[in-house]
Design a protein around this motif. Structure first.
Motif: not given
Length: 387
Positions: A194-217
Motif C-alpha cells: 500500500x506504500x508507493x515508496x516500497x514500490x520505488x525502493x524495490x525498483x531500485x534494488x531489483x535493478x541492481x540485483x537483476x543482472x546477478x540473478x540473470x547471470x546465475x551469480x
C-alpha cells in the motif's frame, strides 16, 4: 512637499526594495540550499509576510516509525520559525495510524484557516480523499515523504526513493563480496504494497540485483508479500527460511524489519558477518546492527533537509508564488493518475561503519552515547566514533 511626507515615501521605497531583495533571494533557492543549520529558511521571510492563512502538516503515525515525533515534527517547526512563521500560523498533527483521523485533521486544519496542506498519507486511499476535499476548497496539497497514488496534489517532497533502493541493492552486492558469502541465495523482502515508496525502493534494488540473478551469480530464492510490520516480517522470514535453508542473505527494506530477522538469526547462533541484511532509516538499533556485523548498512535520509524543503515549498504556495525550478528538481510518476508530479527530491546516503561518524553522528541524528553504550563501545571505537 513636507519633509515628513518625503520621509514616508522614502520609507515605502526602501521597504519595497528590501522586499524585492528578499523575494529574489527566495527565488535563488535550490534543492541544495538547505543545510543542518536551517539558515536558508531566513531567505523566505518576505514570502511569509506576503502569504495568507495557516499551513497544516498531517503526519501519519508513530507505531512503525518514531521519526515523525523525534525528527519530522520538531524539524518542521524549526523550519517554519526560522522562516518567520509564528506558532499560530502552522498546525502540526499526527493521525496515529488512523486514516479517519488523518482525514478529520485535514478538514479541521482547513476549517481553522489553512491555505496549504503538507501531508504524509497513511495510504493512497485516504491521501486521495484528503486531496479531493482540499481541491474542492481551493487548497493546494504537498505530498510529503510518500506519494498519494491517484491523488491531485501540487507537489511531492521526498528523498529519491529509487536511489534509496539502489543504495540498498548495491550495499548488498558490496557486502556479499566483503563478507565472502559463497553462492549467494537471496530472499527479497519488500515494504507494504500500500506504500508507493516500497514500490520505488524495490525498483531500485531489483535493478541492481537483476543482472546477478540473470547471470546465475546469485539465486533469488523467493519474494514474499511485503510488510512494514516487523513481527510479520519475522514470521515471513522464519517460514521462508524453514522452507529454504539455503538462504544466506536477505534484502530487507528498512532497519526495523531487518532487526526482526537479525533477532531470529541470533537465536540460531548465526555468526556476525556471515548472513547479510540491509536496511534504511538509520535507526539506533539499525546502526548498532551495522556496527556489530549483522547488517551491511542503512540508508540515511537527513530528515532536516526534507522538512526544510517541504516547509519552503509550503511557504511559496501560501504566498501564491511559483517555487523556483532549481528547487523543484525532478518528477515522480503517479502510476494511477498516469501523471508526472513535480518533485523536490533530496539525496540519500548509504551508511556503513566507515562513514557513520561523518554522517549520522556528526549530524546529531543519533546520540553517540546511546549508540556506543555497553557492549557497543568497542565497535564504536573501531569505527572512529567518539563516545
Amino acid at each position: 512637499m513636507h519633509v515628513r511626507a518625503l520621509e514616508s515615501i522614502g520609507l515605502v521605497i526602501a521597504l519595497t526594495v528590501l522586499s524585492g531583495v528578499f523575494a529574489q533571494t527566495a527565488q535563488d533557492l535550490t534543492v541544495n540550499s538547505f543545510t543542518a543549520d536551517f539558515s536558508a529558511m531566513a531567505q523566505l521571510k518576505a514570502l511569509v509576510a506576503q502569504g495568507q492563512g495557516k499551513i497544516g502538516i498531517l503526519l501519519p503515525e508513530t507505531t512503525t516509525s518514531a521519526r515523525y515525533t523525534s525528527f519530522d515534527a520538531p524539524y518542521l517547526k524549526k523550519a517554519f520559525e526560522m522562516a518567520g512563521l509564528t506558532p499560530d500560523q502552522y498546525i502540526i498533527t499526527n493521525a496515529q495510524g488512523s486514516e479517519s483521523s488523518e482525514l478529520t485533521q485535514a478538514q479541521a486544519d482547513i476549517s481553522q484557516g489553512a491555505t496549504v496542506l503538507v501531508m504524509d498519507p497513511i495510504s493512497s486511499g485516504v491521501g486521495a480523499s484528503i486531496e479531493s476535499y482540499a481541491k474542492s476548497r481551493g487548497i493546494p496539497v504537498i505530498d510529503y515523504d510518500r506519494l498519494t497514488l491517484g491523488g491531485s496534489r501540487s507537489y511531492y517532497v521526498s528523498f529519491n526513493n529509487v536511489e534509496v533502493g539502489k543504495l540498498i541493492g548495491q550495499g548488498m552486492v558490496d557486502c556479499l563480496s566483503a563478507w565472502n558469502v559463497q553462492k549467494p541465495n537471496l530472499l527479497i523482502m519488500r515494504g507494504a504494497a500500500t506504500d508507493n515508496n516500497a514500490t520505488l525502493f524495490a525498483e531500485g534494488y531489483d535493478g541492481v540485483l537483476q543482472p546477478s540473478f540473470a547471470s546465475g551469480a546469485y539465486v533469488k530464492v523467493g519474494e514474499p508479500a511485503g510488510t512494514w510490520d516487523p513481527s510479520v516480517a519475522r514470521t515471513t522470514f522464519e517460514e521462508q527460511y524453514t522452507a529454504h535453508q539455503n538462504i544466506n542473505a536477505v534484502v530487507t527494506p528498512n532497519d526495523d524489519n531487518a532487526n526482526a530477522i537479525i533477532s531470529y538469526l541470533k537465536t540460531l547462533n548465526v555468526p556476525a558477518k556471515t548472513f547479510p541484511t540491509t536496511g534504511q532509516d538509520a535507526t539506533l538499533t539499525g546502526l548498532q546492527n551495522v556496527l556489530s556485523g549483522y547488517q551491511c548498512g542503512t540508508v540515511y535520509k537527513p530528515i532536516y533537509l526534507e522538512a526544510q524543503a517541504a516547509a519552503a515549498l509550503a511557504i511559496f504556495l501560501r504566498a501564491n508564488v511559483t517555487p523556483p525550478a532549481a528547487m523543484v528538481n525532478g518528477t515522480t510518476k503517479d502510476s494511477q493518475a498516469n501523471i508526472d508530479v513535480p518533485s523536490v527530491l533530496m539525496t540519500p546516503i548509504w551508511v556503513t561503519p566507515s562513514n557513520m561518524a561523518a554522517t549520522v553522528v556528526k549530524d546529531g541524528f543519533v546520540d553517540s552515547t546511546k549508540l556506543c553504550a555497553g557492549s557497543m563501545a568497542q565497535q564504536c571505537q573501531a569505527a572512529g566514533i567518539a563516545n
